[in-house]
Design an enzyme around this catalytic site. Sequence first.
Site, PDB file in Angstrom:
ATOM      1  N   CYS A   1       0.833  -1.201   0.000  1.00 39.36           N
ATOM      2  CA  CYS A   1       0.000   0.000   0.000  1.00 39.36           C
ATOM      3  C   CYS A   1       0.869   1.254   0.000  1.00 39.36           C
ATOM      4  CB  CYS A   1      -0.923   0.009   1.216  1.00 39.36           C
ATOM      5  SG  CYS A   1      -2.020   1.450   1.263  1.00 39.36           S
TER       6      CYS A   1
ATOM      7  N   CYS B   1      -0.714   5.634   6.568  1.00 37.47           N
ATOM      8  CA  CYS B   1      -1.550   5.607   7.775  1.00 37.47           C
ATOM      9  C   CYS B   1      -0.747   5.072   8.957  1.00 37.47           C
ATOM     10  CB  CYS B   1      -2.784   4.746   7.533  1.00 37.47           C
ATOM     11  SG  CYS B   1      -3.779   5.298   6.121  1.00 37.47           S
TER      12      CYS B   1
ATOM     13  N   CYS C   1      -1.412   1.423  10.536  1.00 42.60           N
ATOM     14  CA  CYS C   1      -1.580   0.260   9.669  1.00 42.60           C
ATOM     15  C   CYS C   1      -0.267  -0.461   9.381  1.00 42.60           C
ATOM     16  CB  CYS C   1      -2.235   0.688   8.357  1.00 42.60           C
ATOM     17  SG  CYS C   1      -2.612  -0.705   7.270  1.00 42.60           S
TER      18      CYS C   1
ATOM     19  N   CYS D   1     -16.967  -9.658   4.281  1.00 39.91           N
ATOM     20  CA  CYS D   1     -16.295  -8.393   3.997  1.00 39.91           C
ATOM     21  C   CYS D   1     -15.030  -8.633   3.177  1.00 39.91           C
ATOM     22  CB  CYS D   1     -15.939  -7.688   5.297  1.00 39.91           C
ATOM     23  SG  CYS D   1     -17.354  -7.456   6.422  1.00 39.91           S
TER      24      CYS D   1
ATOM     25  N   CYS E   1     -19.896  -6.868   1.905  1.00 35.84           N
ATOM     26  CA  CYS E   1     -19.351  -5.528   2.131  1.00 35.84           C
ATOM     27  C   CYS E   1     -17.979  -5.485   1.467  1.00 35.84           C
ATOM     28  CB  CYS E   1     -19.233  -5.238   3.621  1.00 35.84           C
ATOM     29  SG  CYS E   1     -18.508  -3.613   4.002  1.00 35.84           S
TER      30      CYS E   1
ATOM     31  N   CYS F   1     -20.801   2.115   5.081  1.00 38.08           N
ATOM     32  CA  CYS F   1     -20.258   1.597   6.335  1.00 38.08           C
ATOM     33  C   CYS F   1     -19.017   2.411   6.652  1.00 38.08           C
ATOM     34  CB  CYS F   1     -19.910   0.117   6.178  1.00 38.08           C
ATOM     35  SG  CYS F   1     -18.986  -0.605   7.553  1.00 38.08           S
TER      36      CYS F   1
ATOM     37  N   ARG G   1     -20.692  -2.023  15.487  1.00 43.73           N
ATOM     38  CA  ARG G   1     -19.945  -3.279  15.435  1.00 43.73           C
ATOM     39  C   ARG G   1     -18.642  -3.163  16.225  1.00 43.73           C
ATOM     40  NH1 ARG G   1     -17.984  -3.943  10.035  1.00 43.73           N
ATOM     41  NH2 ARG G   1     -20.196  -3.818   9.548  1.00 43.73           N
TER      42      ARG G   1
END
Length: 332
Positions: free
Chosen positions: A65, A69, A72, A109, A141, A201, A271
Amino acid sequence: MTYWMTLAGRVLNGWELTDEEAMSVLNCPDDDLLQLLHGAFQIRKHYYGKKVKLNMIMNAKSGLCPENCGYCSQSAISTAPIQKYSFMTKEDLLKGAEKAYNLKVGTYCIVASGRGPSPRDVDVVVEAVEEIKEKYGLKVCACLGILKPEQAVRLKSAGVDRYNHNLNTSKEHHPSITTSHTYDNRVSTLEVVKDAGISPCSGVIVGMKETKKDVINVARSLKAIDADSIPVNFLHAIAGTPLEGTDELNPRYCLKVLALFRYINPTKEIRISGGREVNLRSLQPLGLYAANSIFVGDYLTTEGQESTADHKMLEDLGFEIELVPGQAEALC
Protein backbone atom coordinates in the site's frame (compact mmCIF):
# COMPACT_ATOMS: atom_id res chain seq x y z
CA MET A 1 -34.70 5.84 37.47
CA THR A 2 -30.99 6.49 36.91
CA TYR A 3 -29.54 9.38 34.91
CA TRP A 4 -28.51 6.95 32.15
CA MET A 5 -31.94 5.35 31.86
CA THR A 6 -33.51 8.79 31.68
CA LEU A 7 -31.05 9.82 28.98
CA ALA A 8 -31.70 6.61 27.05
CA GLY A 9 -35.43 7.29 27.16
CA ARG A 10 -34.86 10.77 25.79
CA VAL A 11 -32.70 9.37 22.98
CA LEU A 12 -35.47 6.93 22.07
CA ASN A 13 -37.79 9.93 21.83
CA GLY A 14 -35.49 11.65 19.34
CA TRP A 15 -33.15 13.58 21.62
CA GLU A 16 -29.60 14.29 20.38
CA LEU A 17 -26.94 14.38 23.07
CA THR A 18 -25.41 17.73 23.91
CA ASP A 19 -21.63 18.00 24.03
CA GLU A 20 -21.83 17.98 27.83
CA GLU A 21 -23.94 14.82 27.86
CA ALA A 22 -21.65 13.11 25.37
CA MET A 23 -18.62 13.94 27.48
CA SER A 24 -20.39 12.65 30.56
CA VAL A 25 -20.67 9.24 28.86
CA LEU A 26 -16.91 9.05 28.29
CA ASN A 27 -16.27 10.37 31.80
CA CYS A 28 -18.78 8.03 33.44
CA PRO A 29 -17.39 6.86 36.81
CA ASP A 30 -16.38 3.22 36.68
CA ASP A 31 -18.76 2.52 39.57
CA ASP A 32 -21.66 3.59 37.32
CA LEU A 33 -20.52 1.66 34.24
CA LEU A 34 -23.17 -1.04 34.48
CA GLN A 35 -25.89 1.61 34.75
CA LEU A 36 -24.51 3.33 31.62
CA LEU A 37 -24.56 0.03 29.73
CA HIS A 38 -28.07 -0.70 30.95
CA GLY A 39 -29.20 2.56 29.39
CA ALA A 40 -27.35 1.76 26.15
CA PHE A 41 -28.96 -1.68 26.11
CA GLN A 42 -32.44 -0.19 26.25
CA ILE A 43 -31.67 1.67 23.01
CA ARG A 44 -30.01 -1.35 21.41
CA LYS A 45 -32.88 -3.65 22.40
CA HIS A 46 -35.48 -1.23 21.04
CA TYR A 47 -33.99 -1.33 17.54
CA TYR A 48 -32.30 -4.74 17.39
CA GLY A 49 -33.74 -6.89 20.16
CA LYS A 50 -31.18 -9.45 21.29
CA LYS A 51 -29.93 -10.27 17.80
CA VAL A 52 -26.25 -10.06 16.87
CA LYS A 53 -24.89 -9.70 13.35
CA LEU A 54 -21.74 -11.66 12.56
CA ASN A 55 -19.20 -10.39 10.04
CA MET A 56 -16.03 -11.96 8.62
CA ILE A 57 -13.10 -10.33 6.86
CA MET A 58 -11.32 -11.74 3.83
CA ASN A 59 -8.03 -9.91 3.40
CA ALA A 60 -8.11 -9.96 -0.40
CA LYS A 61 -4.86 -8.03 -0.84
CA SER A 62 -2.22 -7.62 1.85
CA GLY A 63 0.45 -4.94 2.14
CA LEU A 64 1.82 -3.20 -0.97
CA CYS A 65 0.00 0.00 0.00
CA PRO A 66 1.37 3.47 -0.91
CA GLU A 67 -0.47 5.25 1.91
CA ASN A 68 1.16 6.35 5.19
CA CYS A 69 -1.55 5.61 7.77
CA GLY A 70 0.15 5.52 11.16
CA TYR A 71 -1.92 2.67 12.58
CA CYS A 72 -1.58 0.26 9.67
CA SER A 73 0.91 -2.58 9.30
CA GLN A 74 0.26 -2.62 5.55
CA SER A 75 1.26 1.00 4.88
CA ALA A 76 4.30 2.13 2.91
CA ILE A 77 6.00 3.35 6.10
CA SER A 78 5.39 0.21 8.15
CA THR A 79 8.23 -2.21 8.86
CA ALA A 80 5.94 -4.82 10.41
CA PRO A 81 6.77 -8.35 9.18
CA ILE A 82 3.43 -9.13 7.54
CA GLN A 83 2.46 -11.40 4.70
CA LYS A 84 2.23 -9.50 1.41
CA TYR A 85 0.35 -10.61 -1.69
CA SER A 86 -1.52 -9.15 -4.64
CA PHE A 87 -5.27 -9.36 -5.17
CA MET A 88 -6.76 -12.82 -4.61
CA THR A 89 -8.51 -14.84 -7.29
CA LYS A 90 -12.24 -15.24 -7.55
CA GLU A 91 -11.86 -18.83 -6.36
CA ASP A 92 -10.11 -17.69 -3.17
CA LEU A 93 -12.89 -15.22 -2.43
CA LEU A 94 -15.50 -17.95 -2.96
CA LYS A 95 -13.70 -20.27 -0.52
CA GLY A 96 -13.79 -17.49 2.06
CA ALA A 97 -17.51 -17.01 1.48
CA GLU A 98 -18.14 -20.71 2.07
CA LYS A 99 -16.25 -20.53 5.36
CA ALA A 100 -18.22 -17.46 6.38
CA TYR A 101 -21.52 -19.15 5.59
CA ASN A 102 -20.60 -22.17 7.71
CA LEU A 103 -19.63 -19.93 10.64
CA LYS A 104 -23.15 -18.42 10.63
CA VAL A 105 -21.77 -15.13 9.31
CA GLY A 106 -24.30 -12.84 7.69
CA THR A 107 -21.94 -10.26 6.14
CA TYR A 108 -18.82 -11.23 4.21
CA CYS A 109 -16.30 -8.39 4.00
CA ILE A 110 -13.87 -8.29 1.06
CA VAL A 111 -11.06 -5.97 2.13
CA ALA A 112 -8.02 -4.91 0.09
CA SER A 113 -5.07 -2.70 0.91
CA GLY A 114 -4.15 0.20 -1.35
CA ARG A 115 -5.30 3.69 -2.22
CA GLY A 116 -8.03 2.37 -4.48
CA PRO A 117 -8.90 -0.64 -6.66
CA SER A 118 -7.52 -1.26 -10.14
CA PRO A 119 -9.91 -2.21 -12.98
CA ARG A 120 -8.79 -5.84 -12.57
CA ASP A 121 -9.48 -5.74 -8.83
CA VAL A 122 -13.03 -4.57 -9.50
CA ASP A 123 -13.47 -7.27 -12.17
CA VAL A 124 -12.52 -9.99 -9.68
CA VAL A 125 -14.81 -8.63 -6.97
CA VAL A 126 -17.74 -8.29 -9.39
CA GLU A 127 -17.39 -11.86 -10.63
CA ALA A 128 -16.97 -13.25 -7.12
CA VAL A 129 -19.90 -11.33 -5.64
CA GLU A 130 -22.28 -12.54 -8.32
CA GLU A 131 -21.46 -16.17 -7.44
CA ILE A 132 -21.46 -15.54 -3.69
CA LYS A 133 -24.95 -14.14 -3.94
CA GLU A 134 -26.15 -17.10 -5.96
CA LYS A 135 -24.54 -19.81 -3.83
CA TYR A 136 -24.73 -18.44 -0.30
CA GLY A 137 -27.00 -15.39 -0.19
CA LEU A 138 -24.59 -13.55 2.08
CA LYS A 139 -24.54 -9.81 2.41
CA VAL A 140 -21.31 -8.53 0.91
CA CYS A 141 -19.35 -5.53 2.13
CA ALA A 142 -16.44 -4.32 0.02
CA CYS A 143 -13.57 -2.21 1.36
CA LEU A 144 -11.24 -1.33 -1.50
CA GLY A 145 -10.14 2.22 -0.75
CA ILE A 146 -11.00 5.44 -2.56
CA LEU A 147 -13.68 4.65 -5.12
CA LYS A 148 -14.61 6.21 -8.46
CA PRO A 149 -18.32 6.67 -9.31
CA GLU A 150 -18.22 4.19 -12.21
CA GLN A 151 -16.59 1.59 -9.94
CA ALA A 152 -19.28 2.06 -7.33
CA VAL A 153 -21.98 1.54 -9.96
CA ARG A 154 -20.37 -1.72 -11.08
CA LEU A 155 -20.13 -3.01 -7.52
CA LYS A 156 -23.76 -2.15 -6.88
CA SER A 157 -24.87 -3.94 -10.06
CA ALA A 158 -22.94 -7.05 -9.02
CA GLY A 159 -24.76 -7.19 -5.70
CA VAL A 160 -22.43 -5.48 -3.23
CA ASP A 161 -24.67 -4.46 -0.35
CA ARG A 162 -22.31 -2.29 1.64
CA TYR A 163 -19.07 -0.39 1.20
CA ASN A 164 -16.70 0.32 4.07
CA HIS A 165 -14.50 3.39 4.20
CA ASN A 166 -13.71 4.42 7.75
CA LEU A 167 -13.31 8.02 8.84
CA ASN A 168 -11.02 6.55 11.53
CA THR A 169 -10.83 9.73 13.59
CA SER A 170 -12.06 13.31 13.74
CA LYS A 171 -11.32 15.79 10.97
CA GLU A 172 -9.15 17.76 13.39
CA HIS A 173 -7.01 14.74 14.35
CA HIS A 174 -6.82 13.19 10.88
CA PRO A 175 -3.55 14.93 9.79
CA SER A 176 -1.83 13.36 12.81
CA ILE A 177 -2.69 9.90 11.49
CA THR A 178 -2.04 10.20 7.76
CA THR A 179 -1.03 12.82 5.21
CA SER A 180 -1.21 10.77 1.99
CA HIS A 181 -4.94 11.44 1.72
CA THR A 182 -7.32 13.84 3.43
CA TYR A 183 -10.32 13.44 5.66
CA ASP A 184 -12.39 14.96 2.86
CA ASN A 185 -11.16 12.23 0.48
CA ARG A 186 -12.78 9.70 2.80
CA VAL A 187 -16.03 11.62 3.05
CA SER A 188 -16.15 11.96 -0.75
CA THR A 189 -15.85 8.20 -1.21
CA LEU A 190 -18.76 7.64 1.15
CA GLU A 191 -20.84 10.10 -0.88
CA VAL A 192 -19.91 8.24 -4.09
CA VAL A 193 -21.04 5.00 -2.45
CA LYS A 194 -24.34 6.49 -1.34
CA ASP A 195 -24.98 7.98 -4.79
CA ALA A 196 -24.58 4.49 -6.28
CA GLY A 197 -27.21 3.11 -3.90
CA ILE A 198 -24.78 1.11 -1.74
CA SER A 199 -25.18 1.16 2.04
CA PRO A 200 -22.36 3.21 3.62
CA CYS A 201 -20.26 1.60 6.33
CA SER A 202 -17.82 3.84 8.18
CA GLY A 203 -16.27 3.79 11.59
CA VAL A 204 -13.47 4.77 13.89
CA ILE A 205 -10.23 3.62 15.48
CA VAL A 206 -10.02 4.65 19.13
CA GLY A 207 -6.73 4.87 21.00
CA MET A 208 -4.62 6.79 18.45
CA LYS A 209 -3.69 9.61 20.84
CA GLU A 210 -6.92 11.46 20.11
CA THR A 211 -8.83 13.45 22.71
CA LYS A 212 -12.25 12.55 24.06
CA LYS A 213 -13.58 15.50 22.09
CA ASP A 214 -12.19 13.87 18.92
CA VAL A 215 -14.15 10.70 19.74
CA ILE A 216 -17.35 12.70 20.18
CA ASN A 217 -16.72 14.65 16.98
CA VAL A 218 -16.24 11.54 14.83
CA ALA A 219 -19.33 9.92 16.36
CA ARG A 220 -21.30 13.00 15.31
CA SER A 221 -19.68 13.03 11.85
CA LEU A 222 -20.76 9.44 11.28
CA LYS A 223 -24.29 10.42 12.25
CA ALA A 224 -24.19 13.32 9.78
CA ILE A 225 -22.92 11.02 7.01
CA ASP A 226 -25.74 8.61 7.92
CA ALA A 227 -23.49 5.55 8.01
CA ASP A 228 -25.70 2.48 8.30
CA SER A 229 -22.97 0.39 9.93
CA ILE A 230 -20.34 1.78 12.30
CA PRO A 231 -17.35 -0.43 13.10
CA VAL A 232 -15.68 0.68 16.33
CA ASN A 233 -12.04 -0.42 16.32
CA PHE A 234 -9.73 -0.18 19.30
CA LEU A 235 -6.09 0.32 18.39
CA HIS A 236 -4.02 -2.85 18.40
CA ALA A 237 -0.64 -1.14 18.19
CA ILE A 238 1.63 -3.15 15.91
CA ALA A 239 5.40 -3.12 16.14
CA GLY A 240 6.87 -1.42 13.09
CA THR A 241 4.11 1.19 12.75
CA PRO A 242 4.35 4.83 13.91
CA LEU A 243 1.87 4.08 16.70
CA GLU A 244 3.96 1.19 18.00
CA GLY A 245 3.84 1.04 21.80
CA THR A 246 0.73 3.24 22.10
CA ASP A 247 -1.32 1.90 25.00
CA GLU A 248 -3.98 4.40 26.06
CA LEU A 249 -7.00 2.15 26.47
CA ASN A 250 -8.53 0.02 29.18
CA PRO A 251 -11.61 -2.22 28.94
CA ARG A 252 -13.84 0.13 30.93
CA TYR A 253 -13.13 3.12 28.68
CA CYS A 254 -13.73 0.96 25.61
CA LEU A 255 -17.19 0.10 26.95
CA LYS A 256 -17.91 3.78 27.50
CA VAL A 257 -16.94 4.48 23.88
CA LEU A 258 -19.33 1.79 22.64
CA ALA A 259 -22.08 3.26 24.79
CA LEU A 260 -21.37 6.73 23.37
CA PHE A 261 -21.74 5.48 19.80
CA ARG A 262 -25.05 3.84 20.70
CA TYR A 263 -26.41 6.98 22.38
CA ILE A 264 -25.34 9.20 19.45
CA ASN A 265 -26.26 6.74 16.66
CA PRO A 266 -29.18 4.89 18.23
CA THR A 267 -30.62 3.26 15.10
CA LYS A 268 -27.37 2.13 13.51
CA GLU A 269 -25.46 -1.14 13.50
CA ILE A 270 -22.65 -0.66 16.00
CA ARG A 271 -19.94 -3.28 15.43
CA ILE A 272 -17.15 -4.14 17.86
CA SER A 273 -14.25 -4.55 15.47
CA GLY A 274 -10.44 -4.75 15.42
CA GLY A 275 -8.69 -4.78 18.76
CA ARG A 276 -11.73 -6.21 20.55
CA GLU A 277 -9.86 -9.11 22.11
CA VAL A 278 -6.75 -7.23 23.25
CA ASN A 279 -8.55 -4.15 24.58
CA LEU A 280 -11.86 -5.39 26.02
CA ARG A 281 -10.28 -8.63 27.20
CA SER A 282 -12.50 -10.34 29.80
CA LEU A 283 -15.17 -7.63 29.44
CA GLN A 284 -15.90 -8.49 25.81
CA PRO A 285 -19.43 -9.80 26.53
CA LEU A 286 -20.45 -6.49 28.12
CA GLY A 287 -19.73 -4.70 24.85
CA LEU A 288 -22.71 -6.37 23.25
CA TYR A 289 -25.09 -4.56 25.57
CA ALA A 290 -24.26 -1.46 23.50
CA ALA A 291 -23.17 -2.98 20.18
CA ASN A 292 -25.18 -5.40 18.06
CA SER A 293 -22.50 -6.69 15.71
CA ILE A 294 -19.02 -8.27 15.86
CA PHE A 295 -16.37 -9.73 13.59
CA VAL A 296 -15.55 -13.41 13.91
CA GLY A 297 -12.26 -14.93 12.83
CA ASP A 298 -9.10 -13.00 12.07
CA TYR A 299 -8.75 -9.37 11.08
CA LEU A 300 -6.39 -8.05 8.41
CA THR A 301 -2.93 -8.82 9.78
CA THR A 302 -3.83 -9.70 13.39
CA GLU A 303 -5.51 -12.77 14.79
CA GLY A 304 -8.98 -12.75 16.29
CA GLN A 305 -10.61 -14.96 18.88
CA GLU A 306 -11.58 -18.51 17.97
CA SER A 307 -14.98 -18.38 16.27
CA THR A 308 -16.27 -21.14 18.54
CA ALA A 309 -15.49 -18.91 21.52
CA ASP A 310 -17.49 -16.09 19.95
CA HIS A 311 -20.46 -18.38 19.34
CA LYS A 312 -20.25 -19.62 22.94
CA MET A 313 -20.09 -16.04 24.24
CA LEU A 314 -23.29 -15.17 22.39
CA GLU A 315 -24.99 -18.32 23.65
CA ASP A 316 -23.98 -17.52 27.23
CA LEU A 317 -25.39 -14.00 26.85
CA GLY A 318 -28.70 -15.38 25.61
CA PHE A 319 -28.31 -13.47 22.35
CA GLU A 320 -29.37 -14.72 18.93
CA ILE A 321 -27.22 -14.77 15.79
CA GLU A 322 -28.93 -13.08 12.86
CA LEU A 323 -28.76 -15.54 9.97
CA VAL A 324 -29.26 -15.02 6.25
CA PRO A 325 -32.32 -16.74 4.69
CA GLY A 326 -31.83 -20.48 4.42
CA GLN A 327 -28.70 -20.53 6.58
CA ALA A 328 -30.34 -22.10 9.62
CA GLU A 329 -31.64 -25.04 7.61
CA ALA A 330 -28.32 -25.54 5.83
CA LEU A 331 -26.44 -25.66 9.15
CA CYS A 332 -28.72 -28.20 10.80
